[in-house]
Design a protein around this motif. Structure first.
Motif: not given
Length: 317
Positions: A257-258, A264
């Motif tokens: 997710s990042s 992100r």
């Protein structure tokens, strides 16, 4: 927006049954296209700079460039026989690697046998060592050679009495049959991020086909829009309607997710977040997005494809 996916080029996923299973699934799920990469051989020592890696090495960090690399046109011909609707994309073909007359015939035959499903993704290449081993045109002349080869392809595919006179390609007084199923010829998607690639797309391409959303080539929507402004100016100078040139971008689909710095990445996180990114690129002119779902095992690849089709693709369309 149309969606496509990368085909595996190494490991378990590149074996015949796995490739066929992935291709059939993509066809059933309604993906527009599937793309196959192009390397004919991999020198054990590569000093050329790989443009899509931060380190500049195709062999570092577990890169799939060290894999088996099944031959591109042969792979797509095999998969044409087990699918019905999905488009078959050479992404990208290193155009100077193959004899232009033979390559034009192979591509025309693939388009005919697949009933008009071929898209010719075309690039100039970056690995000088591979050029030398294949006895291709000089690496320094690869752009000019690519332009001539593409022009020769179009002449062979469209003319009743094809002829061409250039530095790298010459022919006349020949019969070239069968012609491709698509008229006037299969779409040509021009790969590369350089101004030369944009000029090539403006003159010869039906689409510009860059890579984005990776650390070495982020190609954020704002940068892409700037490049499209150049593309449109080049197209007008070439006497073409810029609106006729589509944009097909390749990108990873991240499970994380990042990024390392906490930000992100594009095309990561929740389905809604991925949809936001898709819409951002669509707004600046992207017409096709090709995602990399490849995993070490083809069952994982298929799971990612199915999840994307259910959670994202249907909503995006």
């Amino acid at each position: 927006m149309e969606f496509g996916f990368y085909l595996p080029n190494s490991g378990e996923g590149a074996m015949p049954d796995a490739l066929a299973s992935i291709a059939r699934l993509g066809d059933r799920l309604g993906f527009y296209c599937m793309v196959a990469p192009d390397h004919i051989l991999m020198p054990r020592q590569v000093d050329s700079v790989y443009p899509y890696s931060v380190t500049g090495s195709i062999l570092a960090g577990g890169n799939s460039g060290a894999g088996e690399w099944p031959e591109q046109i042969t792979t797509l011909a095999y998969l044409a026989g087990v699918t019905e609707n999905i488009r078959l994309v050479t992404s990208v073909m290193i155009v100077p690697y193959r004899n232009p007359l033979l390559c034009a015939k192979m591509l025309a035959t693939l388009d005919m046998l697949s009933k008009g499903r071929l898209i010719v993704g075309a690039g100039v290449g970056w690995m000088e060592e591979e050029f030398e081993l294949l006895d291709a045109p000089p690496f320094a002349e690869r752009g000019a050679a690519t332009d001539e080869y593409l022009q020769a392809f179009i002449e062979l595919w469209t003319a009743d009495n094809p002829s061409f006179e250039g530095k790298h390609v010459r022919f006349s007084d020949i019969i070239f049959l069968p012609k491709p199923a698509q008229t006037p010829h299969p779409p040509i998607w021009i790969g590369g991020q350089s101004r030369a690639a944009l000029r090539r797309a403006a003159r010869l391409g039906n689409a510009w086909h860059p890579v984005g959303a990776i650390p070495a080539a982020p190609l954020e929507p704002e940068e892409l829009a700037e490049n499209l402004a150049y593309l449109h100016r080049y197209a007008e100078r070439a006497g073409r309607d810029p609106a006729e040139i589509q944009v097909s971008m390749k990108a990873p689909l991240y499970d994380a997710s990042s990024d390392a710095d906490g930000s992100r990445r594009r095309f990561s996180g929740s389905p809604d977040a991925v949809l936001e990114d898709i819409h951002a690129y669509a707004e600046v002119g992207v017409t096709h997005l090709i995602f990399d779902f490849r995993s070490p095992h083809h069952a994982e690849t298929e799971e990612r494809m199915a999840r994307f089709a259910e959670e994202v693709m249907t909503a995006a369309k």
